[in-house]
Scaffold this active site. Structure first.
Site, PDB file in Angstrom:
ATOM      1  N   LYS A   1       7.107  -7.944 -10.807  1.00  0.00           N
ATOM      2  CA  LYS A   1       7.228  -8.879  -9.528  1.00  0.00           C
ATOM      3  C   LYS A   1       7.492 -10.201 -10.083  1.00  0.00           C
ATOM      4  CE  LYS A   1       2.273  -5.948  -8.419  1.00  0.00           C
ATOM      5  NZ  LYS A   1       1.681  -5.835  -8.141  1.00  0.00           N
TER       6      LYS A   1
ATOM      7  N   LYS B   1       6.662  10.492  -8.619  1.00  0.00           N
ATOM      8  CA  LYS B   1       5.821  10.772  -7.937  1.00  0.00           C
ATOM      9  C   LYS B   1       5.247  10.025  -6.446  1.00  0.00           C
ATOM     10  CE  LYS B   1       1.101   8.200  -8.802  1.00  0.00           C
ATOM     11  NZ  LYS B   1       0.319   7.286  -9.351  1.00  0.00           N
TER      12      LYS B   1
ATOM     13  N   LYS C   1       2.014   5.537  -2.161  1.00  0.00           N
ATOM     14  CA  LYS C   1       1.694   4.943  -1.107  1.00  0.00           C
ATOM     15  C   LYS C   1       2.865   3.824  -0.146  1.00  0.00           C
ATOM     16  CE  LYS C   1      -2.120   2.799  -2.139  1.00  0.00           C
ATOM     17  NZ  LYS C   1      -2.744   1.263  -2.489  1.00  0.00           N
TER      18      LYS C   1
END
Ligand code: TRP
Length: 333
Positions: free
Chosen positions: A116, A198, A201
């Protein structure tokens, strides 16, 4: 009476809730809430989301929308403790204490922190580094024994265990050292556009994910556009990840095994097959979306449920903090 086993899970209000989340996690939670020996605690972790820049109005709206979506799925606020993290101030309080028992070295070695930091190079704030310690606080506040997590959170869970054990070593048995649980049985839904990764979201390609609250047209359109292969037969094979993914979706939405899904669909051509998959998804998601639309319009109801959840969470968290403050030598309030 034997104390109930505590299962804790935190959900960041970021991106959108997907069919993958429903099939992989939420449907298991609906089973768990039937059990008398477990107490599940679900927190929308808005404080974690603040580690990257958020639009305030958007964050507020998404937090409430996520809450409404979980209720719409059938999570029962009487059976589970459901609350918003920032409503229970003990999270921040325990995070501070745990900070004093965490080494800068171990926190800066976290894979997610490094990733990050690289991704948000203009905003490498302290919260980003503190993220796993706040997560440890979430878990340890509630005497959690089991934490269902994705594989990407395994390192953070290990850190929570290390911090708990370190604290216990100094002060005696204060925290339950939690076990991580990475579900292997639940079906894993992949991206419709890249079936080798995958369903995420936060995928920027909106054709790649089915949102829990997509309308029927959107569901049908996205499945029609799903990547398959140049073959024309429906069967299970690792060489056919697109078909395998659609079969997985078909199986989970119909509550049958992957093999039975293959049997049911093997004589269909791709067009017919996709229609069958879309019908199955619509059957599951349409009632959820309808309930969601009712709930999300009733902010008072959501706030009432969230407030009651926070009160129940707080009554546990408060006791933990009292014990912790006493152990570390703070003067009683
Ligand atoms: N870090 C978790 C994730 O992104 C979210 C989270 C925050 C969490 N606190 C938690 C998960 C406590 C489990 C337990 O997936």
């Amino acid at each position: 009476m034997e104390a109930k086993k505590i299962i804790y899970s935190g959900i960041q209000p970021s991106g959108v809730i997907t069919l993958g989340n429903y099939v992989g996690a939420i449907s298991n939670w609906l089973e768990l809430q039937k059990s008398e020996d477990t107490q599940c605690i679900y927190s929308i972790v808005d404080m974690h989301s603040l580690t990257v820049r958020q639009d305030p109005a958007e964050l507020r709206k998404r937090t409430l929308s996520f809450f409404a979506q979980y209720l719409a799925c059938g999570l029962d606020p009487d059976k589970n403790i459901m609350y918003i993290q920032s409503h229970v101030s003990e999270h921040a309080e325990l995070c501070w204490i745990l900070n004093c028992f965490t080494y800068v070295g171990e926190a800066s070695r976290m894979t997610q922190f490094k990733e990050k930091s690289a991704k948000h190079a203009d905003n490498v704030n302290m919260g980003l580094m503190d993220y796993p310690i706040l997560m440890a606080a979430d878990i340890l506040l509630y005497n959690t024994s089991l934490v269902p997590i994705g594989i990407d959170q395994k390192q953070h869970l290990e850190m929570a265990r290390d911090i708990a054990a370190r604290f216990n070593n100094i002060y005696g048995d204060v925290f339950t050292v939690p076990e991580g649980y990475i579900p292997t049985t639940g079906a894993k839904v992949m991206s419709l556009q890249d079936p080798t990764s995958k369903m995420s979201k936060s995928d920027p390609d909106e054709n790649a994910t089915i949102m829990l609250i997509d309308d029927n047209d959107a569901i049908r359109r996205k499945i029609k556009r799903a990547v398959t292969d140049s073959d024309s037969r429906v069967y299970l094979s690792d060489e056919k990840p697109g078909i395998k993914n659609l079969l997985t979706i078909y199986a989970s939405c119909n509550g049958i095994s992957l093999e039975d899904a293959e049997k049911a669909c093997t004589d269909m051509n791709y067009g017919t097959f996709k229609t069958a998959v879309a019908d199955s998804v619509v059957n599951v998601l349409e009632p959820i979306r309808n309930r969601y639309l009712d709930i999300v319009g009733d902010k008072e109801y959501i706030m009432k449920v969230a407030r009651e959840g926070a009160e129940r969470a707080k009554s546990i968290a408060f006791r933990t903090m009292r014990k912790v403050y006493k152990k570390v030598g703070f003067v009683e309030r």
